[in-house]
Design an enzyme around this catalytic site. Structure first.
Site, PDB file in Angstrom:
ATOM      1  N   GLY A  61      24.824  -1.169 -13.762  1.00 30.19           N
ATOM      2  CA  GLY A  61      25.458  -2.150 -12.934  1.00 30.19           C
ATOM      3  C   GLY A  61      24.419  -2.438 -11.689  1.00 30.19           C
ATOM      4  O   GLY A  61      23.698  -1.637 -11.273  1.00 30.19           O
ATOM      5  N   THR A 203      22.557   3.846  -8.152  1.00 38.63           N
ATOM      6  CA  THR A 203      23.905   3.907  -8.368  1.00 38.63           C
ATOM      7  C   THR A 203      24.675   4.054  -7.100  1.00 38.63           C
ATOM      8  O   THR A 203      24.237   4.819  -6.060  1.00 38.63           O
ATOM      9  CB  THR A 203      24.265   4.828  -9.368  1.00 38.63           C
ATOM     10  N   ASP A 205      27.504   5.406  -7.048  1.00 36.41           N
ATOM     11  CA  ASP A 205      28.104   6.655  -6.791  1.00 36.41           C
ATOM     12  C   ASP A 205      27.231   7.720  -6.415  1.00 36.41           C
ATOM     13  O   ASP A 205      27.770   9.053  -6.249  1.00 36.41           O
ATOM     14  CB  ASP A 205      28.433   7.083  -8.244  1.00 36.41           C
TER      15      ASP A 205
END
Length: 433
Positions: A61, A203, A205
């Protein structure tokens, strides 16, 4: 530093940027001519020992900070007199390169220089584009046509030998992949295959092992806090309960830290399956205690109802992940059904990873890039740049094979009341875990 004995040379310089992907004005396509070679150990010409070519790619992503990271690598490498090849669409660019087709080579491998990347840091995303391709596990239907004759059976197929051939033919001496645990797991594979590799973690996250920080996390949290505060006006005006769905597959840190900083009433994370009736009880109490008569709850896309499963759709990607999303809507409907209250459901999703990076992501992306370029040019391999205990460092890339980090529930979360509870701050890293 590893150098293929028969590393081909490429003639030709940059031309105009291909219209299909030049909107950022970031680079030029390359007209390449491969010098014939007899394979590894053959007699083909080899570049001077001092001439190092770095290959850089982005996978998984997109997050804010990728373009500044690429720019900083290019500037650092060129400053030291070396070259950078941009690999388009992550590992997919290497898989899709047909060395017998100049158009395919030009489509997937591009020359990057300081002039070409001068302005890319002003936007988010990645101008090299991205994919979730894993060349070590390619479905039969995803095998490029020119490689179809080299595979048998139902798959998945390991097409790593082709990737290695492309790396050698392109004269790439060191790879710098920028990605999360999936992308970097194939970076580890490249290292194991003998390709010098320096990884950069990114990322939203913030869940890559071995580092306290991954590019994209700060901007994602900043966006989440802003959106939540903006949503308060509508939620309060209509005296409802807002359910805000945020990214977070296995790690709830993005949702947890966003809720913590935004002062949200409750936060539901993947690490702790939630009891709907208990959540309803708490939210009704929160709403009643609020002078504006509303309540808010964040929920990670990977959160689950007790006894239920993740909300998954579509086929698994090359890393075994199916698309997540929708648990917020389901939770909202259950809350409305049980409480009779009006619900506002907002899936923030891609808005968290869109737009330009904040100053922290800009700083970390730039510093990671400089450190990765220096490691690559110094002859290091099998490393991942990292932030540990507030200092920039590097760790073995093998840490990416140890799974993802997850929220320390005992230290950071009140599982009985579904909300952040930071019990101790002293001695913890900046982002708490």
């Amino acid at each position: 530093m590893r150098r293929p004995a028969a590393s081909p040379t490429w003639a030709g310089r940059t031309e105009g940027c291909a219209p299909a992907w030049s909107s950022a004005g970031a680079c030029s396509s390359v007209s390449l001519t491969r010098t014939p070679t007899t394979g590894r150990g053959g007699a083909a010409p080899v570049r001077a020992e001092s001439d190092v070519r770095i290959g850089i790619l982005t996978g998984g992503g997109d997050v804010p900070g990728l373009n500044p990271c690429i720019k900083a690598v290019v500037n650092r490498v060129h400053e030291k007199g070396h070259q950078v090849t941009g690999i388009r669409r992550g590992w997919g660019g290497l898989l899709s390169t047909d060395l017998d087709d100049p158009a395919s080579v030009a489509e997937n491998l591009v020359e990057l220089d300081p002039v070409g990347v001068r302005t890319v840091d002003r936007t988010g995303g990645t101008f090299l584009h991205s994919s979730r391709t894993n060349p070590g596990k390619v479905k039969t239907g995803d095998v490029p046509d020119f490689l179809a004759g080299s595979v048998e059976g139902d798959g998945p197929h390991d097409l790593t030998p082709h990737v290695l051939k492309v790396i050698e033919a392109a004269g790439i001496d060191v790879l710098i992949p920028i990605g999360g645990d999936d992308t970097l797991s194939y970076g580890l594979r490249m290292h194991q295959e003998g390709v010098p590799t320096i990884a950069i973690p990114k990322t939203m996250d913030n869940d890559v092992n071995g580092t306290d920080y991954c590019i994209g996390f700060s901007t994602a949290v900043t966006r989440g806090v802003q959106f939540i505060h903006n949503l308060r006006t509508s939620t309060g005006s209509h005296e409802r309960i807002a359910v805000v769905e945020l990214f977070g597959r296995y790690s709830g840190e993005t949702s947890l830290i966003t809720a913590y900083l935004a002062g949200v009433d409750r936060a539901l994370i993947p690490e702790v399956p939630f009891d709907v009736d208990r959540v309803c009880e708490l939210l009704l109490a929160d709403k009643a205690a609020n002078p504006s008569n509303y309540a808010m709850v964040t929920i990670s896309e990977g959160a689950t109802v007790k006894g239920g499963d993740m909300m998954l759709t579509g086929e698994a990607d090359a890393y075994g992940h199916r698309k997540l999303g929708g648990i917020g809507q389901v939770a909202g409907e259950l809350i409305k059904e049980r409480t009779g209250e009006g619900i506002i459901y907002q899936q923030v999703g891609y808005l968290m990873r869109s737009g330009s990076p904040d100053s922290l992501d800009l700083m970390v992306a730039t510093n990671y890039a400089v450190m990765a370029a220096d490691l690559a040019l110094d002859g290091s391999t099998g490393r991942m740049v990292a932030l540990r205990n507030g200092s920039y460092s590097s760790v073995p890339i093998s840490v990416t094979g140890e799974g993802v980090k997850r929220v320390d529930v005992g230290e950071l979360y009140d599982a009985a009341n579904y909300r952040p509870m930071v019990r101790h701050v002293r001695g913890k890293p900046m982002f708490l875990y």
